[in-house]
Design a protein around this motif. Structure first.
Motif, PDB file in Angstrom:
ATOM      1  N   ILE A 136       0.860  -1.185   0.000  1.00  0.00           N
ATOM      2  CA  ILE A 136       0.000   0.000   0.000  1.00  0.00           C
ATOM      3  C   ILE A 136       0.897   1.236   0.000  1.00  0.00           C
ATOM      4  O   ILE A 136       1.887   1.298   0.725  1.00  0.00           O
ATOM      5  N   ALA A 137       0.553   2.194  -0.846  1.00  0.00           N
ATOM      6  CA  ALA A 137       1.288   3.461  -0.907  1.00  0.00           C
ATOM      7  C   ALA A 137       0.293   4.588  -1.133  1.00  0.00           C
ATOM      8  O   ALA A 137      -0.868   4.353  -1.473  1.00  0.00           O
ATOM      9  N   SER A 138       0.776   5.791  -0.978  1.00  0.00           N
ATOM     10  CA  SER A 138      -0.052   6.983  -1.098  1.00  0.00           C
ATOM     11  C   SER A 138       0.424   7.845  -2.256  1.00  0.00           C
ATOM     12  O   SER A 138       1.602   7.810  -2.629  1.00  0.00           O
ATOM     13  N   LEU A 164      -9.147   9.454  -1.143  1.00  0.00           N
ATOM     14  CA  LEU A 164      -9.519  10.135   0.090  1.00  0.00           C
ATOM     15  C   LEU A 164      -9.499  11.626  -0.204  1.00  0.00           C
ATOM     16  O   LEU A 164      -9.009  12.052  -1.243  1.00  0.00           O
ATOM     17  N   PHE A 165      -9.974  12.429   0.709  1.00  0.00           N
ATOM     18  CA  PHE A 165     -10.088  13.852   0.400  1.00  0.00           C
ATOM     19  C   PHE A 165      -8.742  14.542   0.225  1.00  0.00           C
ATOM     20  O   PHE A 165      -8.656  15.553  -0.448  1.00  0.00           O
ATOM     21  N   PHE A 166      -7.671  13.990   0.769  1.00  0.00           N
ATOM     22  CA  PHE A 166      -6.371  14.659   0.681  1.00  0.00           C
ATOM     23  C   PHE A 166      -5.308  13.834  -0.033  1.00  0.00           C
ATOM     24  O   PHE A 166      -4.187  14.291  -0.214  1.00  0.00           O
ATOM     25  N   GLU A 167      -5.636  12.609  -0.418  1.00  0.00           N
ATOM     26  CA  GLU A 167      -4.666  11.746  -1.085  1.00  0.00           C
ATOM     27  C   GLU A 167      -5.391  10.601  -1.777  1.00  0.00           C
ATOM     28  O   GLU A 167      -6.581  10.380  -1.567  1.00  0.00           O
ATOM     29  N   LYS A 168      -4.641   9.867  -2.573  1.00  0.00           N
ATOM     30  CA  LYS A 168      -5.139   8.642  -3.186  1.00  0.00           C
ATOM     31  C   LYS A 168      -4.251   7.507  -2.689  1.00  0.00           C
ATOM     32  O   LYS A 168      -3.029   7.648  -2.634  1.00  0.00           O
TER      33      LYS A 168
END
Length: 177
Positions: A136-138, A164-168
């Protein structure tokens, strides 16, 4: 002081369930609460968990999971057909540090890739010849995480995403040809 399951945990579980084969020998690195391993148990040949936190190790044992308390997979001499890891992938700012095991669970170091790099460096030692890994990474780790995978001679494919609201978040399947 254990990382509680969140969107990244669910993404890893979804990707793992799609990839899992009944004859897989699985290791979940940094298993934390055991959310993923607990749900895979009985669906594969065997599953081993690791975690650096003594609190996580106790929780994993309490849930009946085989656990080795170690950093990544240090000291593990077996190779696994499926390697799973939901690492700490954010850079924790100094003012947010609490000075406890939860910091270890969520701080990925500079650019959030310090722990990912350590994992990728150990992958040849724990992944079987035709094995696969799911990491898993961002989006906050881009492009560094993909460069790190490439630099080590691995192939990869994004097999899951969650916005997500600030990242994927990405579930990245990794293998060698």
């Amino acid at each position: 002081m254990i990382y509680e399951p969140a969107e990244d945990s669910e993404l890893l579980l979804e990707a793992a369930l799609r990839e899992l084969k009944p004859d897989d020998e699985v290791i979940e690195v940094g298993a934390g609460s055991g959310f993923v391993a607990e749900r895979l148990k009985g669906k594969c040949k065997c599953i081993l968990t690791t975690d650096i936190s003594p609190f996580a190790a106790m929780e994993l044992r309490r849930k009946g999971l085989d656990v080795v308390m170690t950093d990544i997979a240090k000291g593990i001499r077996k190779k696994f057909s499926l390697v799973l890891f939901n690492p700490p992938y954010v850079e924790l700012e100094d003012e947010l540090r609490r000075g406890d095991w939860l910091d270890v669970a969520i701080d990925g170091g500079k650019k959030g890739v310090k722990v990912i790099k350590k994992f990728l460096d150990s992958l040849d030692e724990i992944m079987a010849e035709r094995g696969r890994a799911i990491l898993i990474a961002s989006s906050q780790n881009e492009p560094d995480v993909f460069d790190l995978i490439d630099e080590r001679g691995f192939r990869y494919e994004i097999v899951g995403e969650r916005g997500l609201f600030f990242e994927k978040l990405f579930a990245i399947k990794i293998w060698k040809e």
